[in-house]
Scaffold this motif. Sequence first.
Motif, PDB file in Angstrom:
ATOM      1  N   VAL A   1      10.045  57.374 -16.985  1.00 18.47           N
ATOM      2  CA  VAL A   1      11.338  56.841 -16.574  1.00 18.47           C
ATOM      3  C   VAL A   1      11.295  55.328 -16.431  1.00 18.47           C
ATOM      4  O   VAL A   1      12.349  54.662 -16.487  1.00 18.47           O
ATOM      5  CB  VAL A   1      11.770  57.513 -15.250  1.00 18.47           C
ATOM      6  CG1 VAL A   1      10.911  57.012 -14.092  1.00 18.47           C
ATOM      7  CG2 VAL A   1      13.240  57.287 -14.968  1.00 18.47           C
ATOM      8  N   ASN A   2      10.131  54.738 -16.269  1.00 16.79           N
ATOM      9  CA  ASN A   2      10.003  53.283 -16.167  1.00 16.79           C
ATOM     10  C   ASN A   2       9.869  52.604 -17.526  1.00 16.79           C
ATOM     11  O   ASN A   2       9.773  51.369 -17.585  1.00 16.79           O
ATOM     12  CB  ASN A   2       8.807  52.910 -15.289  1.00 16.79           C
ATOM     13  CG  ASN A   2       9.011  53.296 -13.839  1.00 16.79           C
ATOM     14  OD1 ASN A   2      10.095  53.117 -13.293  1.00 16.79           O
ATOM     15  ND2 ASN A   2       7.977  53.840 -13.219  1.00 16.79           N
TER      16      ASN A   2
ATOM     17  N   GLY B   1      20.524  49.725 -29.627  1.00 15.03           N
ATOM     18  CA  GLY B   1      19.435  48.837 -29.265  1.00 15.03           C
ATOM     19  C   GLY B   1      18.518  49.447 -28.227  1.00 15.03           C
ATOM     20  O   GLY B   1      18.496  50.669 -28.010  1.00 15.03           O
ATOM     21  N   ASP B   2      17.729  48.577 -27.559  1.00 13.40           N
ATOM     22  CA  ASP B   2      16.767  48.982 -26.539  1.00 13.40           C
ATOM     23  C   ASP B   2      17.368  48.786 -25.152  1.00 13.40           C
ATOM     24  O   ASP B   2      18.000  47.754 -24.888  1.00 13.40           O
ATOM     25  CB  ASP B   2      15.476  48.169 -26.667  1.00 13.40           C
ATOM     26  CG  ASP B   2      14.802  48.362 -28.009  1.00 13.40           C
ATOM     27  OD1 ASP B   2      15.121  49.361 -28.685  1.00 13.40           O
ATOM     28  OD2 ASP B   2      13.973  47.517 -28.380  1.00 13.40           O
ATOM     29  N   PHE B   3      17.107  49.773 -24.263  1.00 10.38           N
ATOM     30  CA  PHE B   3      17.665  49.726 -22.911  1.00 10.38           C
ATOM     31  C   PHE B   3      16.658  50.292 -21.929  1.00 10.38           C
ATOM     32  O   PHE B   3      15.663  50.920 -22.306  1.00 10.38           O
ATOM     33  CB  PHE B   3      18.983  50.522 -22.825  1.00 10.38           C
ATOM     34  CG  PHE B   3      20.053  50.043 -23.762  1.00 10.38           C
ATOM     35  CD1 PHE B   3      20.852  48.962 -23.432  1.00 10.38           C
ATOM     36  CD2 PHE B   3      20.250  50.669 -24.987  1.00 10.38           C
ATOM     37  CE1 PHE B   3      21.836  48.512 -24.297  1.00 10.38           C
ATOM     38  CE2 PHE B   3      21.225  50.238 -25.851  1.00 10.38           C
ATOM     39  CZ  PHE B   3      22.023  49.151 -25.510  1.00 10.38           C
ATOM     40  N   GLN B   4      16.962  50.082 -20.643  1.00 13.12           N
ATOM     41  CA  GLN B   4      16.170  50.628 -19.556  1.00 13.12           C
ATOM     42  C   GLN B   4      16.854  51.872 -18.996  1.00 13.12           C
ATOM     43  O   GLN B   4      18.055  52.077 -19.171  1.00 13.12           O
ATOM     44  CB  GLN B   4      15.989  49.589 -18.446  1.00 13.12           C
ATOM     45  CG  GLN B   4      15.160  48.387 -18.849  1.00 13.12           C
ATOM     46  CD  GLN B   4      15.099  47.340 -17.760  1.00 13.12           C
ATOM     47  OE1 GLN B   4      16.006  47.257 -16.921  1.00 13.12           O
ATOM     48  NE2 GLN B   4      14.052  46.523 -17.761  1.00 13.12           N
ATOM     49  N   LEU B   5      16.074  52.697 -18.306  1.00 21.18           N
ATOM     50  CA  LEU B   5      16.590  53.905 -17.663  1.00 21.18           C
ATOM     51  C   LEU B   5      16.771  53.653 -16.173  1.00 21.18           C
ATOM     52  O   LEU B   5      15.927  53.010 -15.529  1.00 21.18           O
ATOM     53  CB  LEU B   5      15.639  55.082 -17.878  1.00 21.18           C
ATOM     54  CG  LEU B   5      15.539  55.646 -19.299  1.00 21.18           C
ATOM     55  CD1 LEU B   5      14.498  56.742 -19.348  1.00 21.18           C
ATOM     56  CD2 LEU B   5      16.881  56.159 -19.788  1.00 21.18           C
ATOM     57  N   GLY B   6      17.870  54.209 -15.620  1.00 21.15           N
ATOM     58  CA  GLY B   6      18.091  54.140 -14.186  1.00 21.15           C
ATOM     59  C   GLY B   6      17.490  55.332 -13.462  1.00 21.15           C
ATOM     60  O   GLY B   6      16.737  55.178 -12.499  1.00 21.15           O
TER      61      GLY B   6
END
Length: 811
Positions: free
Chosen positions: A289-290, A299-304
Amino acid sequence: MADHAFHRPGPLKQTNKAHKTGRHRSKGAIDNALKGKVGLKAISHKHKLQQRKEQRRNQMNQLRKNKRDEVLQQKRKLGGQNTAPFLVCVLPMHEQIDANSAIAILQSCDSEIVVEKSPSGVVYINLPRFKQRFAFVMPPAGRGNELIVLDYLKVCDTTLMLTSAAFGDDEIFDRWGQRIFNMISAQGIPTPIVALMDLESINPKHRNSAKQAAQKFISKLLPEEKIMQLDTSAEGLNVMRRIGGQKKRVLHNVNNRPNLFGDIVEYVPNGEMGTLKVTGYLRGQSLNVNGLVHIPGLGDFQLGQVDAPPDPYKLDKSRDGESAEVRLLDRSDPAKQTSLQSENIPDPMDAEQTWPTEEEIEAAQKETKKTKLIKRVPKGYSEYQAAWIPDVEEVEGQDDEDDDADEDMSGEEEDEDFMSCDNKSFEDECEKRDSDTEEYLDSLSITSEAAVNDEKYDQQMDFQEERETLKKLQLARTDQLWPDEIDTPLDVPAHERFQKYRGLESFRTSPWDPKENLPSDYARIYQFKNFDRTKRRILAEAKEFEGIMPGLYITLHVINVPASRWSAFRSAHLSDNVIVYGLLPHEHQMCVMNVVLQRIPDSEVPLKSKEQLIIQCGYRRFVVNPIYSQHTNGDKHKFERFFRPYETVCATFYAPIQFPPAAVLAFKVNPDSSLALVARGRLLSCNPDRIVLKRVVLSGHPMRINRKSATIRYMFFYKEDVEYFKPVKLRTKCGRLGHIKESLGAHGHMKCYFDSQLRSYDTAFMYLYKRVFPKWNYEECLVRSAEHSRQEHLTEAHRNSKQLDDEAMEQ
């Protein structure tokens, strides 16, 4: 003492020859030489355990059992009640075949079957007879949807290819089917199954021959595949049994990473940014998850965070004891979250700063005085038009950043009169012919249909593209006949024109420092000390990582998604599904990527180096201008100016890091905005230390030959050039080796010595090399808004027009 009598052999005694052991000593000779000594290694070496027959049999049974258990474990990861269902892509290989008819047959194959359909169009089929469940997806077929089909097939477990017997034996695959099959075979087909439909609609006498013709066609493309019939419910049940029981083909690029086919997609806006919630079954490896995720087109993204809603498509929901509430599986930690920074930010002050001396300042001023302003005016421009052309600053000893312009001049000068639109005599002749033609038609009052058809045909053709293709073919043919050979300029000394080049004693063994004279773009990329070792370590860690396990029905909260980009993505895509890939460590950072490409037989036009291509490497798709080099062993690789048909080269460009194996597809945009597959290959490495050397061949001809010495001319035209290139070795077309002895006169003649006498028809060559690097023009294939696309289109058109104007001024 008594005398002892000894037997002495007579003259007829037989004497045998001594045994000859050859080049090695005999065992007796070795023992005599050792004199009883035993080596330390022989004492400490463990004796190999000699197993009996029963022990060997038991060991083989254990290995066989472990292998069988591993295969069963892999099979049980899919299709069960607590695992992800079989994801099947229904792909018609003919534009007139309706995939919904095949789905309808599969839905009615059993009386106890349970069918559910998700909001995004995914059909879930639960089959209690087999205790398995399936998910069928149907990508939009037809021209222009090839990339969507490729994205679907990356994450699917099985490909159900549909064909029909109603179109005849010659159209098992139509033109679009052949086109998409070439693309998916280059990418990798996940566990193919070919189903033949509409066999019941033809004459019973011709059914067997039609099925045999279809099988013969399929055997050429998929030799191990047996065609199946799909017209009745019983045949549909056989297809379902085949999907659930056959051995799955593993696509390592997707299997080494977590991936999710979005079943339910929801966007929650929060100002200009928002959170994208994607729900589906997790496949592949466990998810961190990190870490970062990649969505093709976004595109590229982060997970909450990651939630676990109840699975709505289970086989037996009555026995499901889980709560109907959404469970929180994991939440990201901002301190441990991977950054989205893809490039290294170099420090401009992180270098040795020295103040120039007075001598260096005086030398720089002298060089500045040599600078002259010139104005290049295209042919046919008036004085008023020429006044608007800015002055071009040119310094003696010009930079040879791109040597292709000098190589192209020979062909352009010959065709200048033909290609020029400002030739007055040509225009007068055309006007005269047009006026004569008009008078003739007016006198006869005849309207020719052929002239009208020719005008319509000419309006549909792109003659500018035809001229560029013809010019490219001519340059490729010239480079193939005389590889890397260019003419020495007459107006510029060779030691200034080729000041960045150097000679090599041996291309294979001569040293070349990979860290020498690197461009500024190399300060923006990342590099591994040992790429292969890092790849093995990261892939092993990904398999052992205990995060969110695959097979769960989860919801991913993708944070910080721009609202404008998401609205453009929804309007551009015909399907409601979103595919999410979990990235491995370092896979969002920029590096120099090397891929091996092979031209497909369908493309005949050569590709020039630094020509724009759309590259699909693994799960990414981007636009780059690669440079090509020979795919050979060694630490140095020769630069290739053209990528010709039926050749295999190595393409180098800047791109985000990706760990192999990964399939690579290269597309080129046609004039009608469609994509053409021009090459296929695989990812080789992400190594910026790969040395690509551009070769320049200077040629000279013998004027006088005296045994092993000869006078060579036309290679240089200045005495200083002969002295400058004196240490470089010479080679001839017939295989002679030599060197420059001395200069003769002041016009470039030189006396050379060779290892044997030259022929009068021989030619002397000098090979010079320069390291080349790719251009930083990486661009991710992302869906943008209409206004942003219009601005980019105008910018690209302005850039192309400026480039054409520069080429015209150079001509």
